[in-house]
Scaffold this motif. Structure first.
Motif, PDB file in Angstrom:
ATOM      1  N   MET A   1     115.530  36.698  55.261  1.00 51.42           N
ATOM      2  CA  MET A   1     115.241  37.749  54.288  1.00 51.42           C
ATOM      3  C   MET A   1     116.342  37.755  53.226  1.00 51.42           C
ATOM      4  SD  MET A   1     114.760  41.878  54.902  1.00 51.42           S
ATOM      5  CE  MET A   1     113.274  41.690  55.879  1.00 51.42           C
ATOM      6  N   SER A   2     115.958  37.870  51.966  1.00 54.65           N
ATOM      7  CA  SER A   2     116.928  37.830  50.874  1.00 54.65           C
ATOM      8  C   SER A   2     117.786  39.095  50.850  1.00 54.65           C
ATOM      9  CB  SER A   2     116.198  37.695  49.538  1.00 54.65           C
ATOM     10  OG  SER A   2     115.487  38.885  49.246  1.00 54.65           O
ATOM     11  N   LYS A   3     118.902  39.022  50.122  1.00 54.34           N
ATOM     12  CA  LYS A   3     119.791  40.178  50.003  1.00 54.34           C
ATOM     13  C   LYS A   3     119.073  41.358  49.351  1.00 54.34           C
ATOM     14  CE  LYS A   3     124.179  37.640  49.776  1.00 54.34           C
ATOM     15  NZ  LYS A   3     125.384  37.367  48.940  1.00 54.34           N
ATOM     16  N   THR A   4     118.216  41.051  48.380  1.00 58.03           N
ATOM     17  CA  THR A   4     117.482  42.122  47.693  1.00 58.03           C
ATOM     18  C   THR A   4     116.538  42.835  48.647  1.00 58.03           C
ATOM     19  OG1 THR A   4     117.590  40.945  45.590  1.00 58.03           O
ATOM     20  CG2 THR A   4     115.908  42.660  45.801  1.00 58.03           C
ATOM     21  N   ARG A   5     115.807  42.049  49.459  1.00 54.51           N
ATOM     22  CA  ARG A   5     114.892  42.654  50.430  1.00 54.51           C
ATOM     23  C   ARG A   5     115.664  43.500  51.449  1.00 54.51           C
ATOM     24  NH1 ARG A   5     109.654  40.886  50.464  1.00 54.51           N
ATOM     25  NH2 ARG A   5     109.162  38.993  49.299  1.00 54.51           N
ATOM     26  N   LYS A   6     116.795  42.980  51.888  1.00 55.25           N
ATOM     27  CA  LYS A   6     117.599  43.737  52.848  1.00 55.25           C
ATOM     28  C   LYS A   6     118.095  45.045  52.238  1.00 55.25           C
ATOM     29  CE  LYS A   6     119.224  39.912  55.737  1.00 55.25           C
ATOM     30  NZ  LYS A   6     120.400  39.158  56.229  1.00 55.25           N
ATOM     31  N   ALA A   7     118.514  44.978  50.979  1.00 49.47           N
ATOM     32  CA  ALA A   7     118.989  46.192  50.300  1.00 49.47           C
ATOM     33  C   ALA A   7     117.869  47.220  50.188  1.00 49.47           C
ATOM     34  CB  ALA A   7     119.526  45.837  48.915  1.00 49.47           C
ATOM     35  N   ASN A   8     116.652  46.750  49.896  1.00 46.69           N
ATOM     36  CA  ASN A   8     115.509  47.660  49.793  1.00 46.69           C
ATOM     37  C   ASN A   8     115.179  48.293  51.140  1.00 46.69           C
ATOM     38  OD1 ASN A   8     115.136  47.296  47.053  1.00 46.69           O
ATOM     39  ND2 ASN A   8     113.684  45.612  47.302  1.00 46.69           N
ATOM     40  N   VAL A   9     115.290  47.505  52.209  1.00 45.89           N
ATOM     41  CA  VAL A   9     115.036  48.043  53.551  1.00 45.89           C
ATOM     42  C   VAL A   9     116.061  49.129  53.877  1.00 45.89           C
ATOM     43  CG1 VAL A   9     115.081  47.522  56.019  1.00 45.89           C
ATOM     44  CG2 VAL A   9     113.900  45.983  54.444  1.00 45.89           C
ATOM     45  N   ARG A  10     117.328  48.848  53.597  1.00 48.12           N
ATOM     46  CA  ARG A  10     118.371  49.847  53.870  1.00 48.12           C
ATOM     47  C   ARG A  10     118.137  51.118  53.056  1.00 48.12           C
ATOM     48  NH1 ARG A  10     121.622  45.199  53.508  1.00 48.12           N
ATOM     49  NH2 ARG A  10     122.359  45.821  51.436  1.00 48.12           N
ATOM     50  N   LYS A  11     117.721  50.952  51.814  1.00 44.13           N
ATOM     51  CA  LYS A  11     117.452  52.098  50.947  1.00 44.13           C
ATOM     52  C   LYS A  11     116.348  52.970  51.534  1.00 44.13           C
ATOM     53  CE  LYS A  11     115.901  53.222  46.246  1.00 44.13           C
ATOM     54  NZ  LYS A  11     115.486  52.646  44.938  1.00 44.13           N
ATOM     55  N   ARG A  12     115.281  52.323  52.029  1.00 43.60           N
ATOM     56  CA  ARG A  12     114.171  53.095  52.588  1.00 43.60           C
ATOM     57  C   ARG A  12     114.565  53.787  53.895  1.00 43.60           C
ATOM     58  NH1 ARG A  12     111.260  48.791  50.193  1.00 43.60           N
ATOM     59  NH2 ARG A  12     111.348  47.490  52.047  1.00 43.60           N
ATOM     60  N   LEU A  13     115.350  53.102  54.706  1.00 45.99           N
ATOM     61  CA  LEU A  13     115.800  53.714  55.956  1.00 45.99           C
ATOM     62  C   LEU A  13     116.684  54.930  55.688  1.00 45.99           C
ATOM     63  CD1 LEU A  13     116.610  50.505  58.040  1.00 45.99           C
ATOM     64  CD2 LEU A  13     114.729  52.109  58.445  1.00 45.99           C
ATOM     65  N   LYS A  14     117.543  54.828  54.688  1.00 44.27           N
ATOM     66  CA  LYS A  14     118.394  55.965  54.327  1.00 44.27           C
ATOM     67  C   LYS A  14     117.551  57.116  53.788  1.00 44.27           C
ATOM     68  CE  LYS A  14     122.516  53.193  53.372  1.00 44.27           C
ATOM     69  NZ  LYS A  14     123.420  52.645  52.326  1.00 44.27           N
ATOM     70  N   ALA A  15     116.481  56.772  53.067  1.00 41.71           N
ATOM     71  CA  ALA A  15     115.584  57.812  52.560  1.00 41.71           C
ATOM     72  C   ALA A  15     114.905  58.541  53.714  1.00 41.71           C
ATOM     73  CB  ALA A  15     114.538  57.195  51.626  1.00 41.71           C
ATOM     74  N   VAL A  16     114.532  57.794  54.751  1.00 40.15           N
ATOM     75  CA  VAL A  16     113.941  58.413  55.941  1.00 40.15           C
ATOM     76  C   VAL A  16     114.950  59.352  56.595  1.00 40.15           C
ATOM     77  CG1 VAL A  16     113.066  57.973  58.267  1.00 40.15           C
ATOM     78  CG2 VAL A  16     112.312  56.544  56.369  1.00 40.15           C
ATOM     79  N   ASP A  17     116.208  58.924  56.653  1.00 39.61           N
ATOM     80  CA  ASP A  17     117.257  59.786  57.215  1.00 39.61           C
ATOM     81  C   ASP A  17     117.339  61.105  56.454  1.00 39.61           C
ATOM     82  OD1 ASP A  17     117.890  57.861  59.069  1.00 39.61           O
ATOM     83  OD2 ASP A  17     119.595  57.053  57.951  1.00 39.61           O
ATOM     84  N   LYS A  18     117.208  61.042  55.127  1.00 36.83           N
ATOM     85  CA  LYS A  18     117.276  62.261  54.311  1.00 36.83           C
ATOM     86  C   LYS A  18     116.096  63.182  54.604  1.00 36.83           C
ATOM     87  CE  LYS A  18     119.935  60.483  50.391  1.00 36.83           C
ATOM     88  NZ  LYS A  18     119.952  60.247  48.924  1.00 36.83           N
ATOM     89  N   VAL A  19     114.917  62.586  54.787  1.00 35.38           N
ATOM     90  CA  VAL A  19     113.737  63.396  55.100  1.00 35.38           C
ATOM     91  C   VAL A  19     113.926  64.101  56.441  1.00 35.38           C
ATOM     92  CG1 VAL A  19     111.283  63.311  55.678  1.00 35.38           C
ATOM     93  CG2 VAL A  19     112.147  62.013  53.733  1.00 35.38           C
ATOM     94  N   ILE A  20     114.435  63.369  57.416  1.00 35.79           N
ATOM     95  CA  ILE A  20     114.663  63.957  58.736  1.00 35.79           C
ATOM     96  C   ILE A  20     115.671  65.099  58.642  1.00 35.79           C
ATOM     97  CG2 ILE A  20     115.630  63.514  61.030  1.00 35.79           C
ATOM     98  CD1 ILE A  20     114.422  60.701  60.852  1.00 35.79           C
ATOM     99  N   GLU A  21     116.734  64.900  57.859  1.00 37.27           N
ATOM    100  CA  GLU A  21     117.726  65.960  57.678  1.00 37.27           C
ATOM    101  C   GLU A  21     117.102  67.186  57.019  1.00 37.27           C
ATOM    102  OE1 GLU A  21     120.812  64.152  55.438  1.00 37.27           O
ATOM    103  OE2 GLU A  21     121.519  62.889  57.080  1.00 37.27           O
ATOM    104  N   ALA A  22     116.203  66.944  56.050  1.00 37.89           N
ATOM    105  CA  ALA A  22     115.535  68.058  55.373  1.00 37.89           C
ATOM    106  C   ALA A  22     114.641  68.825  56.337  1.00 37.89           C
ATOM    107  CB  ALA A  22     114.717  67.536  54.191  1.00 37.89           C
ATOM    108  N   VAL A  23     113.949  68.093  57.221  1.00 40.52           N
ATOM    109  CA  VAL A  23     113.096  68.743  58.218  1.00 40.52           C
ATOM    110  C   VAL A  23     113.938  69.606  59.147  1.00 40.52           C
ATOM    111  CG1 VAL A  23     111.575  68.352  60.197  1.00 40.52           C
ATOM    112  CG2 VAL A  23     111.298  66.978  58.136  1.00 40.52           C
ATOM    113  N   ILE A  24     115.067  69.072  59.567  1.00 38.82           N
ATOM    114  CA  ILE A  24     115.963  69.839  60.444  1.00 38.82           C
ATOM    115  C   ILE A  24     116.453  71.097  59.731  1.00 38.82           C
ATOM    116  CG2 ILE A  24     118.189  69.805  61.631  1.00 38.82           C
ATOM    117  CD1 ILE A  24     117.740  66.797  62.103  1.00 38.82           C
TER     118      ILE A  24
END
Length: 235
Positions: free
Chosen positions: A1-24
């Motif tokens: 997987m390219s660096k760009t794809r990996k960066a996008n995956v990390r970005k989306r995972l962090k966004a999920v973390d923010k949603v979970i924090e908002a739910v809490i």
């Protein structure tokens, strides 16, 4: 997987973390939700192979890259755009604008907007009349146009899930006195002066947002922005 794809995956995972924090933070309490939150690792604690690959018996070492899967996974609801105006009375004080921008982008349940575009505007009379054309003939029309041409103001394009609803919730009721009585934590409660000089504007629908964004930011292709959002949200 390219660096760009990996960066996008990390970005989306962090966004999920923010949603979970908002739910809490929202105080919602459901057993199934609690179990899901408890068993969902944060991006910062995940091993690289768990971030970038999935289990597969058909691939070497039983792992394959996310981007090779045939299923499209939407981790987050599509974000929405809205137009926000910080009106002339606010822009007369740069410190006030700085505080408001900080609150708009703060990470909590109602905020965490991303500023897609920002521009300082100084209107002529005809500009104000064109934007508020639907109110022509109303008793407040001339007063409103006079207010909006009294000095520079700031136009913003904001993005987040349910941006229109959340921005209007953050600024509060149109009438500042109602905001102070019924929504004391809103921006209009703190900064609004009168029914006309209420300091903020927010689009009230997708259709209105599209029209108003085009008025202030004709170079921004909203449809292209949405297509890019969908592309980035898909793995």
């Amino acid at each position: 997987m390219s660096k760009t794809r990996k960066a996008n995956v990390r970005k989306r995972l962090k966004a999920v973390d923010k949603v979970i924090e908002a739910v809490i933070d929202s105080g919602v309490k459901l057993h199934a939700l609690g179990v899901a939150i408890k068993n969902t690792p944060k991006e910062s604690t995940m091993k690289p192979r768990d971030k970038y690959t999935v289990f597969s018996r058909k691939h070497k070492k039983y792992r394959k890259s996310f981007h090779k899967t045939t299923t499209t996974i939407m981790l987050l609801p599509r974000r929405q755009l809205t137009l926000a105006l910080l009106k002339p009375d606010l822009c007369a004080n740069p410190n006030t604008i700085s505080k408001i921008i900080s609150r708009i982008t703060a990470t909590n349940h109602h905020n965490n907007f991303e500023i897609i575009r920002q521009r300082e505007i100084l209107w002529r009379q005809q500009d104000a009349e064109a934007f508020y054309a639907e109110h022509r003939g109303r008793f407040f029309f001339e007063r409103l146009c006079g207010y909006m041409t009294s000095g520079p103001f700031t136009a913003l394009v904001l993005a987040r899930q349910n941006a229109i609803k959340e921005w209007r919730a953050l600024i509060g009721p149109t009438h500042p006195w109602r905001a102070r009585m019924n929504a004391p934590n809103t921006l209009r409660s703190h900064y609004g002066l009168t029914d006309t000089r209420n300091s903020f504007h927010g689009s009230d629908s997708d259709e209105t947002a599209n029209r108003e964004i085009e008025f202030f930011f004709p170079e921004l292709n909203v449809d292209a922005w949405r297509r890019q959002e969908e592309k980035e949200a898909a793995i």
